[in-house]
Design a protein around this motif. Sequence first.
Motif, PDB file in Angstrom:
ATOM      1  N   GLN A   1      -9.414  60.047  61.017  1.00  0.00           N
ATOM      2  CA  GLN A   1     -10.057  58.843  61.719  1.00  0.00           C
ATOM      3  C   GLN A   1      -9.585  59.095  63.252  1.00  0.00           C
ATOM      4  OE1 GLN A   1     -10.037  54.905  60.472  1.00  0.00           O
ATOM      5  NE2 GLN A   1     -10.375  55.188  58.558  1.00  0.00           N
ATOM      6  N   GLY A   2      -9.963  60.158  63.759  1.00  0.00           N
ATOM      7  CA  GLY A   2      -9.610  60.573  65.215  1.00  0.00           C
ATOM      8  C   GLY A   2      -8.158  60.668  65.497  1.00  0.00           C
ATOM      9  N   ALA A   3      -7.465  61.160  64.497  1.00  0.00           N
ATOM     10  CA  ALA A   3      -5.973  61.248  64.565  1.00  0.00           C
ATOM     11  C   ALA A   3      -4.968  60.071  64.820  1.00  0.00           C
ATOM     12  CB  ALA A   3      -5.532  62.479  65.438  1.00  0.00           C
ATOM     13  N   GLN A   4      -5.822  58.994  64.560  1.00  0.00           N
ATOM     14  CA  GLN A   4      -5.236  57.734  64.882  1.00  0.00           C
ATOM     15  C   GLN A   4      -4.359  57.194  63.737  1.00  0.00           C
ATOM     16  OE1 GLN A   4      -4.378  56.536  67.517  1.00  0.00           O
ATOM     17  NE2 GLN A   4      -6.003  56.891  69.076  1.00  0.00           N
ATOM     18  N   LYS A   5      -4.732  57.700  62.333  1.00  0.00           N
ATOM     19  CA  LYS A   5      -4.494  56.982  61.286  1.00  0.00           C
ATOM     20  C   LYS A   5      -3.653  58.336  60.224  1.00  0.00           C
ATOM     21  CE  LYS A   5      -6.516  55.329  56.800  1.00  0.00           C
ATOM     22  NZ  LYS A   5      -7.720  55.016  56.263  1.00  0.00           N
TER      23      LYS A   5
ATOM     24  N   TYR B   1       1.640  50.961  65.190  1.00  0.00           N
ATOM     25  CA  TYR B   1       1.030  50.567  63.787  1.00  0.00           C
ATOM     26  C   TYR B   1       1.737  49.971  62.726  1.00  0.00           C
ATOM     27  CZ  TYR B   1      -0.524  55.215  65.586  1.00  0.00           C
ATOM     28  OH  TYR B   1      -1.259  56.322  66.381  1.00  0.00           O
TER      29      TYR B   1
ATOM     30  N   ILE C   1      -0.692  52.775  55.668  1.00  0.00           N
ATOM     31  CA  ILE C   1      -1.267  52.234  56.715  1.00  0.00           C
ATOM     32  C   ILE C   1      -1.664  50.730  56.563  1.00  0.00           C
ATOM     33  CG2 ILE C   1      -3.326  53.197  57.297  1.00  0.00           C
ATOM     34  CD1 ILE C   1      -2.408  53.281  60.267  1.00  0.00           C
TER      35      ILE C   1
ATOM     36  N   ILE D   1      -7.510  49.815  63.864  1.00  0.00           N
ATOM     37  CA  ILE D   1      -7.551  50.218  62.417  1.00  0.00           C
ATOM     38  C   ILE D   1      -6.976  48.865  61.729  1.00  0.00           C
ATOM     39  CG2 ILE D   1      -6.454  51.385  60.421  1.00  0.00           C
ATOM     40  CD1 ILE D   1      -6.466  54.037  62.385  1.00  0.00           C
TER      41      ILE D   1
ATOM     42  N   SER E   1      -9.277  62.019  70.996  1.00  0.00           N
ATOM     43  CA  SER E   1      -9.428  62.139  69.426  1.00  0.00           C
ATOM     44  C   SER E   1      -9.563  63.674  69.146  1.00  0.00           C
ATOM     45  CB  SER E   1     -10.666  61.501  69.289  1.00  0.00           C
ATOM     46  OG  SER E   1     -11.645  61.851  69.601  1.00  0.00           O
TER      47      SER E   1
ATOM     48  N   SER F   1      -7.356  65.945  69.995  1.00  0.00           N
ATOM     49  CA  SER F   1      -6.176  66.586  69.715  1.00  0.00           C
ATOM     50  C   SER F   1      -5.503  66.603  68.172  1.00  0.00           C
ATOM     51  CB  SER F   1      -4.907  65.729  70.338  1.00  0.00           C
ATOM     52  OG  SER F   1      -4.785  64.195  69.926  1.00  0.00           O
ATOM     53  N   SER F   2      -4.587  67.378  67.922  1.00  0.00           N
ATOM     54  CA  SER F   2      -4.396  67.454  66.487  1.00  0.00           C
ATOM     55  C   SER F   2      -3.701  66.325  65.999  1.00  0.00           C
ATOM     56  CB  SER F   2      -3.577  68.643  66.230  1.00  0.00           C
ATOM     57  OG  SER F   2      -4.160  69.868  66.647  1.00  0.00           O
TER      58      SER F   2
ATOM     59  N   ASN G   1      -1.142  62.609  67.047  1.00  0.00           N
ATOM     60  CA  ASN G   1      -0.308  61.986  67.955  1.00  0.00           C
ATOM     61  C   ASN G   1       1.008  61.678  67.167  1.00  0.00           C
ATOM     62  OD1 ASN G   1      -2.492  61.850  69.825  1.00  0.00           O
ATOM     63  ND2 ASN G   1      -3.179  60.282  68.809  1.00  0.00           N
TER      64      ASN G   1
ATOM     65  N   GLN H   1       3.948  60.261  65.652  1.00  0.00           N
ATOM     66  CA  GLN H   1       4.275  59.011  65.308  1.00  0.00           C
ATOM     67  C   GLN H   1       5.836  58.695  65.154  1.00  0.00           C
ATOM     68  OE1 GLN H   1       1.826  56.686  62.444  1.00  0.00           O
ATOM     69  NE2 GLN H   1      -0.194  57.837  63.125  1.00  0.00           N
TER      70      GLN H   1
END
Lengths: 111, 117
Positions: A94-98, B33, B45, B56, B99, B101-102, B104, B106
């Motif tokens: 999901q767009g590298a957010q999850k 998150y 998550i 999310i 979005s 990018s490979s 981010n 965490q």
Amino acid sequence: EDKVVQSPLSLVVHEGDTVTLNCSYEVTNFRSLLWYKQEKKAPTFLFMLTSSGIEKKSGRLSSILDKKELFSILNITATQTGDSAVYLCAVPVQGAQKLVFGQGTRLTINP
Amino acid sequence: DTAVSQTPKYLVTQMGNDKSIKCEQNLGHDTMYWYKQDSKKFLKIMFSYNNKELIINETVPNRFSPKSPDKAHLNLHINSLELGDSAVYFCASSQNRDSLSSYNEQFFGPGTRLTVL
């Protein structure tokens, strides 16, 4: 549904042995795969893999990705008791957010 | 200095109570998150916030309500606690990139072990 599966779930070896941990994935729009080590508290980042066949290495730990067969392995050579931990594999979606995590492999190194 | 901190570290409470877990990050990250890790160590998550906006929301019961008063904080409030809520809850943060990018990276907090009796 995005899925990450690790094997084995649990592994017990003796100090000095070499271990291989497996991670397979099924996700849409794959970009990268991550390995984490979790001891008693928070997961700590080990590797990020984006390209097939290129080994990432950090000391006795190394990892490689196969994007055709949709899996990655994490190798630990000459294991030490300090390597005992849960090793988690995760794939951003999901767009590298999850991050979708696998179940983890609990590695125990006996002296 | 702790990059991502959570309070409390341990929380033991009775079924039916309402409790909150606080999270703060001093990394200047845009995205935060909440994850839940069950007894089998499966990390999943729950929520993600970017610049105080919910982006999310997994299929989490609405007894769980995250609140982000500012970019550096993401608190988790849980109403009417149930036995199945017992778990370790991890907060994490990352720097928001586009979005394409490979990843981010965490950074995880130390976790809050919640036990519901």
